[in-house]
Design a protein around this motif. Structure first.
Motif, PDB file in Angstrom:
ATOM      1  N   THR A 209       0.830  -1.204   0.000  1.00 34.63           N
ATOM      2  CA  THR A 209       0.000   0.000   0.000  1.00 34.63           C
ATOM      3  C   THR A 209       0.865   1.255   0.000  1.00 34.63           C
ATOM      4  OG1 THR A 209      -0.173  -0.140   2.411  1.00 34.63           O
ATOM      5  CG2 THR A 209      -1.956  -1.102   1.133  1.00 34.63           C
ATOM      6  N   VAL A 210       0.476   2.225  -0.846  1.00 37.86           N
ATOM      7  CA  VAL A 210       1.249   3.455  -1.032  1.00 37.86           C
ATOM      8  C   VAL A 210       0.315   4.657  -0.958  1.00 37.86           C
ATOM      9  CG1 VAL A 210       2.587   4.794  -2.707  1.00 37.86           C
ATOM     10  CG2 VAL A 210       3.048   2.361  -2.412  1.00 37.86           C
ATOM     11  N   LEU A 211       0.788   5.735  -0.340  1.00 37.96           N
ATOM     12  CA  LEU A 211       0.075   7.008  -0.333  1.00 37.96           C
ATOM     13  C   LEU A 211       0.871   8.004  -1.162  1.00 37.96           C
ATOM     14  CD1 LEU A 211      -2.180   8.877   0.786  1.00 37.96           C
ATOM     15  CD2 LEU A 211      -0.640   9.408   2.690  1.00 37.96           C
ATOM     16  N   ASP A 212       0.277   8.487  -2.248  1.00 38.32           N
ATOM     17  CA  ASP A 212       0.930   9.440  -3.140  1.00 38.32           C
ATOM     18  C   ASP A 212       0.349  10.819  -2.878  1.00 38.32           C
ATOM     19  OD1 ASP A 212       2.431  10.606  -5.108  1.00 38.32           O
ATOM     20  OD2 ASP A 212       1.211   9.854  -6.774  1.00 38.32           O
ATOM     21  N   VAL A 213       1.105  11.665  -2.192  1.00 36.54           N
ATOM     22  CA  VAL A 213       0.634  12.993  -1.792  1.00 36.54           C
ATOM     23  C   VAL A 213       0.935  13.992  -2.904  1.00 36.54           C
ATOM     24  CG1 VAL A 213       0.788  14.804  -0.049  1.00 36.54           C
ATOM     25  CG2 VAL A 213       1.098  12.414   0.612  1.00 36.54           C
ATOM     26  N   GLY A 214      -0.071  14.783  -3.291  1.00 35.99           N
ATOM     27  CA  GLY A 214       0.125  15.725  -4.387  1.00 35.99           C
ATOM     28  C   GLY A 214       0.369  14.996  -5.687  1.00 35.99           C
ATOM     29  N   CYS A 215      -0.601  14.163  -6.066  1.00 33.39           N
ATOM     30  CA  CYS A 215      -0.376  13.128  -7.082  1.00 33.39           C
ATOM     31  C   CYS A 215      -0.449  13.601  -8.515  1.00 33.39           C
ATOM     32  CB  CYS A 215      -1.415  12.022  -6.885  1.00 33.39           C
ATOM     33  SG  CYS A 215      -3.110  12.614  -7.150  1.00 33.39           S
ATOM     34  N   GLY A 216      -0.904  14.832  -8.771  1.00 40.12           N
ATOM     35  CA  GLY A 216      -1.102  15.234 -10.162  1.00 40.12           C
ATOM     36  C   GLY A 216      -2.209  14.416 -10.801  1.00 40.12           C
ATOM     37  N   VAL A 217      -1.954  13.862 -11.976  1.00 37.72           N
ATOM     38  CA  VAL A 217      -2.956  13.035 -12.662  1.00 37.72           C
ATOM     39  C   VAL A 217      -2.774  11.552 -12.334  1.00 37.72           C
ATOM     40  CG1 VAL A 217      -3.364  14.689 -14.506  1.00 37.72           C
ATOM     41  CG2 VAL A 217      -1.548  12.990 -14.759  1.00 37.72           C
ATOM     42  N   LEU A 225       0.482  -0.265 -10.286  1.00 40.89           N
ATOM     43  CA  LEU A 225      -0.451  -1.386 -10.291  1.00 40.89           C
ATOM     44  C   LEU A 225       0.144  -2.633 -10.947  1.00 40.89           C
ATOM     45  CD1 LEU A 225      -3.708   0.581 -11.167  1.00 40.89           C
ATOM     46  CD2 LEU A 225      -3.205  -0.547  -8.999  1.00 40.89           C
ATOM     47  N   LYS A 226       0.998  -2.452 -11.935  1.00 46.12           N
ATOM     48  CA  LYS A 226       1.588  -3.605 -12.622  1.00 46.12           C
ATOM     49  C   LYS A 226       2.524  -4.396 -11.711  1.00 46.12           C
ATOM     50  CE  LYS A 226       4.950  -2.789 -15.606  1.00 46.12           C
ATOM     51  NZ  LYS A 226       5.716  -2.230 -16.753  1.00 46.12           N
ATOM     52  N   TYR A 227       2.938  -3.782 -10.591  1.00 42.06           N
ATOM     53  CA  TYR A 227       3.828  -4.466  -9.641  1.00 42.06           C
ATOM     54  C   TYR A 227       3.058  -5.028  -8.445  1.00 42.06           C
ATOM     55  CZ  TYR A 227       7.415  -2.012 -12.308  1.00 42.06           C
ATOM     56  OH  TYR A 227       8.221  -1.541 -13.321  1.00 42.06           O
ATOM     57  N   ASP A 228       1.732  -5.119  -8.554  1.00 38.34           N
ATOM     58  CA  ASP A 228       0.899  -5.583  -7.444  1.00 38.34           C
ATOM     59  C   ASP A 228       1.002  -4.645  -6.245  1.00 38.34           C
ATOM     60  OD1 ASP A 228      -0.783  -7.611  -8.051  1.00 38.34           O
ATOM     61  OD2 ASP A 228       0.529  -9.242  -7.422  1.00 38.34           O
ATOM     62  N   VAL A 229       1.175  -3.365  -6.520  1.00 34.45           N
ATOM     63  CA  VAL A 229       1.197  -2.328  -5.489  1.00 34.45           C
ATOM     64  C   VAL A 229       0.049  -1.387  -5.780  1.00 34.45           C
ATOM     65  CG1 VAL A 229       2.487  -0.385  -4.522  1.00 34.45           C
ATOM     66  CG2 VAL A 229       3.693  -2.488  -5.171  1.00 34.45           C
ATOM     67  N   ILE A 230      -0.734  -1.063  -4.755  1.00 33.91           N
ATOM     68  CA  ILE A 230      -1.875  -0.179  -4.968  1.00 33.91           C
ATOM     69  C   ILE A 230      -1.652   1.117  -4.212  1.00 33.91           C
ATOM     70  CG2 ILE A 230      -3.246  -1.160  -3.078  1.00 33.91           C
ATOM     71  CD1 ILE A 230      -5.679  -0.736  -5.056  1.00 33.91           C
ATOM     72  N   SER A 231      -1.909   2.224  -4.890  1.00 35.88           N
ATOM     73  CA  SER A 231      -1.644   3.538  -4.324  1.00 35.88           C
ATOM     74  C   SER A 231      -2.933   4.321  -4.178  1.00 35.88           C
ATOM     75  CB  SER A 231      -0.673   4.305  -5.226  1.00 35.88           C
ATOM     76  OG  SER A 231      -0.538   5.648  -4.808  1.00 35.88           O
ATOM     77  N   MET A 232      -3.071   5.039  -3.061  1.00 40.97           N
ATOM     78  CA  MET A 232      -4.129   6.028  -2.947  1.00 40.97           C
ATOM     79  C   MET A 232      -3.525   7.373  -3.322  1.00 40.97           C
ATOM     80  SD  MET A 232      -7.104   7.118  -2.556  1.00 40.97           S
ATOM     81  CE  MET A 232      -8.156   5.876  -1.845  1.00 40.97           C
ATOM     82  N   SER A 233      -3.965   7.909  -4.452  1.00 46.75           N
ATOM     83  CA  SER A 233      -3.455   9.184  -4.941  1.00 46.75           C
ATOM     84  C   SER A 233      -4.273  10.316  -4.340  1.00 46.75           C
ATOM     85  CB  SER A 233      -3.528   9.214  -6.474  1.00 46.75           C
ATOM     86  OG  SER A 233      -2.733   8.178  -7.027  1.00 46.75           O
ATOM     87  N   PHE A 271       0.089   2.404   5.508  1.00 43.03           N
ATOM     88  CA  PHE A 271       0.835   2.394   4.253  1.00 43.03           C
ATOM     89  C   PHE A 271       2.285   1.961   4.470  1.00 43.03           C
ATOM     90  CE2 PHE A 271      -2.475   5.624   3.889  1.00 43.03           C
ATOM     91  CZ  PHE A 271      -3.092   5.274   2.696  1.00 43.03           C
ATOM     92  N   GLU A 272       2.815   1.236   3.473  1.00 39.67           N
ATOM     93  CA  GLU A 272       4.229   0.864   3.505  1.00 39.67           C
ATOM     94  C   GLU A 272       5.127   1.952   2.916  1.00 39.67           C
ATOM     95  OE1 GLU A 272       2.425  -3.092   4.177  1.00 39.67           O
ATOM     96  OE2 GLU A 272       2.167  -1.903   2.362  1.00 39.67           O
ATOM     97  N   LEU A 273       4.538   2.842   2.117  1.00 38.43           N
ATOM     98  CA  LEU A 273       5.322   3.895   1.474  1.00 38.43           C
ATOM     99  C   LEU A 273       4.461   5.136   1.307  1.00 38.43           C
ATOM    100  CD1 LEU A 273       7.840   4.865  -0.288  1.00 38.43           C
ATOM    101  CD2 LEU A 273       6.572   3.991  -2.252  1.00 38.43           C
ATOM    102  N   ALA A 274       5.027   6.289   1.672  1.00 39.89           N
ATOM    103  CA  ALA A 274       4.427   7.588   1.342  1.00 39.89           C
ATOM    104  C   ALA A 274       5.339   8.257   0.337  1.00 39.89           C
ATOM    105  CB  ALA A 274       4.274   8.444   2.596  1.00 39.89           C
ATOM    106  N   HIS A 275       4.741   8.942  -0.645  1.00 41.18           N
ATOM    107  CA  HIS A 275       5.517   9.493  -1.756  1.00 41.18           C
ATOM    108  C   HIS A 275       5.138  10.942  -1.991  1.00 41.18           C
ATOM    109  CE1 HIS A 275       5.943  10.234  -6.216  1.00 41.18           C
ATOM    110  NE2 HIS A 275       7.180   9.913  -5.886  1.00 41.18           N
TER     111      HIS A 275
END
Length: 527
Positions: A209-217, A225-233, A271-275
């Motif tokens: 699980t990933v949190l993408d802060v200020g994600c743009g588009v 997603l192709k790496y079996d990782v799902i992000s909340m943008s 989340f395992e990663l914040a970006h």
């Protein structure tokens, strides 16, 4: 014959007298209540039916009356000018009501719902020329321009490869402010920096699980997603309000929100990663309160990837910010995991040991023992560090299974809700069988690629979404704020992403702030 005729007259006389008496009462009642006697009488006669009818006819009349009392009503369609209305994130409402908000704290980008009398009880219309969306996975790379009729971002970000207008479609080359050459190359570079096997961002299932802060588009989340990782943008309804609409139209999980004064709508350790890739957030403000909020939602051993000029530029101001941010991260017990080119990645500690070893008076402090780190709806942020519970501390991490095993493995945090592994397994099995049945019913009616964005409005333990794992869709899991806080279990399972909700009203679900409702949308009514 004579006797029968007289009996028939008497039989007809009785209901006539009853009807006259009732009409008289209706007249007197209507005069006292200001209602037309004709109107009142017609309503009463409908309810009265025929008292002299047979029992079967009376029952039939009752059934018809009951059916008529539950007549379906259609919601009106809002004015075309409201095709992008987001009621609780409507800046026009804020300006009209002159709410006293602190712009420097981003309060004007937070949720501010109108009072009941100012809410729109109508359906948000699609923009003119709306088309059935491009199907996933092709939608990741292109959508219909008519569905999101805003193309100024294509011009504004033309040097960054965010999006390109091509005739009736908008294409997404995968670029971003700090990854002009594509999100996929950027993601593989980040995995390489962290030493993940084969440069795959999922780290053999340990990062999900990933949190993408200020994600743009949301190209970063789309290529994960192709790496079996799902992000909340995550992005606010700001001058680029349409960026989240682009993400949802592309079929990428996204949510309108902001790091302002309130906690993000996610439990602790989600989340395992914040970006943050050039997300233009001042992480040093208010004693580092925004960075501390990321710390709250990161798991033990979670990463914060930061791509910004401060991480590499050499001018005086950037060097000052980098020095202060590094010092703040160190006091929070974060360590630099990797730093290369434009990106720095910190890692959060696995246990409470570092927190306990800090000198007395070190800032920021640990949060109070009575603070609930999983409370999210409308809870103000606090500039404090959220320590781990005992089981996380003793396990030196969250003790979650790797993906996809964690999907059906009872997570340790079940005990915090007083639930047993048996309850978890039973719920999982029940929904697996239900979804199989529902899918068999839907199969003849819809094409395999029809569904992409799905909302589970009472997610409980997330078993509905878990049962849909192998389907090409993502689920927004909604958990009521007035019930058990099971969101942490949904996140621990890694089944797509979730949010709490205080009350669900139709005016709040029909705009682009949530999953955009498409024409020919599928609704599952499950009792």
């Amino acid at each position: 014959m004579r006797g029968r005729t007289e009996g028939g007259k008497k039989g007809r006389l009785v209901p006539c007298l009853i009807a006259i008496a009732i009409l008289g009462m209706i007249y007197l009642y209507s005069r006292s209540h200001g209602t037309s006697p004709v109107e009142m009488g017609s309503r009463s006669l409908k309810r009265l039916g025929t008292s002299v009818s047979s029992k079967e006819e009376a029952n039939s009349s009752t059934r018809v009356e009951e059916e008529n009392s539950f007549m379906l009503k259609s919601f009106p369609v809002c004015d075309d000018r409201l095709s992008e209305l987001i009621p609780c994130l409507d800046r026009h409402f804020i300006y009209q009501t002159r709410l006293k908000l602190d712009l420097s704290l981003m309060e004007h980008y937070e949720r501010h719902c109108p009072p009941p009398e100012k809410r729109f009880n109508c359906l948000i219309p699609p923009p003119p020329g709306y088309k059935i969306p491009v199907r996933w996975p092709r939608s990741r790379d292109e959508i219909w321009k008519a569905n999101i009729p805003h193309t100024h971002l294509a011009t504004e970000k033309s040097d960054q490869n965010w999006m390109v207008v091509r005739g009736e479609k908008v294409a997404f080359p995968g670029g971003g402010t700090h990854f002009h050459y594509g999100a996929d190359k950027y993601i593989r570079s980040m995995a390489n920096m962290l030493g993940f096997p084969r440069d795959r961002m999922n780290n053999e299932g340990r990062l999900r699980t990933v949190l993408d802060v200020g994600c743009g588009v949301a190209s970063f989340g789309g290529y994960l997603l192709k790496y079996d990782v799902i992000s909340m943008s995550l992005a606010p309804n700001d001058v680029h309000q349409n960026q989240i609409q682009f993400a949802l139209e592309r079929g990428i999980p996204a949510f309108l929100g902001v790091l302002g004064t309130k906690r993000l709508p996610y439990p602790s350790r989600s989340f395992e990663l914040a970006h943050c890739s050039r997300c233009r957030i001042d992480w040093l403000q208010r004693n580092g309160i925004l960075l501390l909020e990321l710390d709250r939602v990161l798991r033990p051993g979670g990463y914060f990837a930061y791509s910004s000029p401060e991480a590499y530029a050499q001018d005086e101001e950037d060097l000052r910010i980098w020095k202060e941010m590094s010092a703040l991260a160190e006091r929070m017990c974060w360590k630099i995991a990797a730093k290369k080119n434009q990106t720095a990645i910190w890692v959060k500690p696995l246990t409470n040991d570092c927190y306990m070893e800090r000198l007395p008076g070190t800032q920021p402090p640990l949060c109070r023992s009575d603070d609930d780190p999983d409370a999210t709806w409308g809870v103000p942020m606090e500039p404090c560090i959220t320590p781990y519970y005992d089981h996380d501390h003793k396990a030196s991490g969250s003790a979650l299974a790797s993906w996809p095993d964690r999907l059906n493995t009872p997570p340790p945090r079940l005990s915090e809700l007083g639930l047993s592994p048996e309850v978890f397994e039973k719920d999982t099995d029940v929904w697996r069988r239900r979804i199989q049945g529902y899918w068999n019913l839907l199969g003849p009616k819809i094409k395999p690629d029809t569904l992409r964005n799905v909302m589970d409005m009472k997610a409980n333990l997330g078993s509905f979404a878990a049962a849909l794992k192998d389907k090409p869709l993502w689920v927004m899991n909604v958990v009521g704020e007035d019930g058990p806080n099971t969101l942490k279990i949904v996140f621990d399972r890694g089944v797509n992403l979730s949010q709490p909700i205080l009350e669900l009203m139709i005016y709040c679900t029909l705009g682009p702030s949530s999953l955009t409702l498409k024409r020919k949308a599928v609704v599952w009514w499950i009792y």
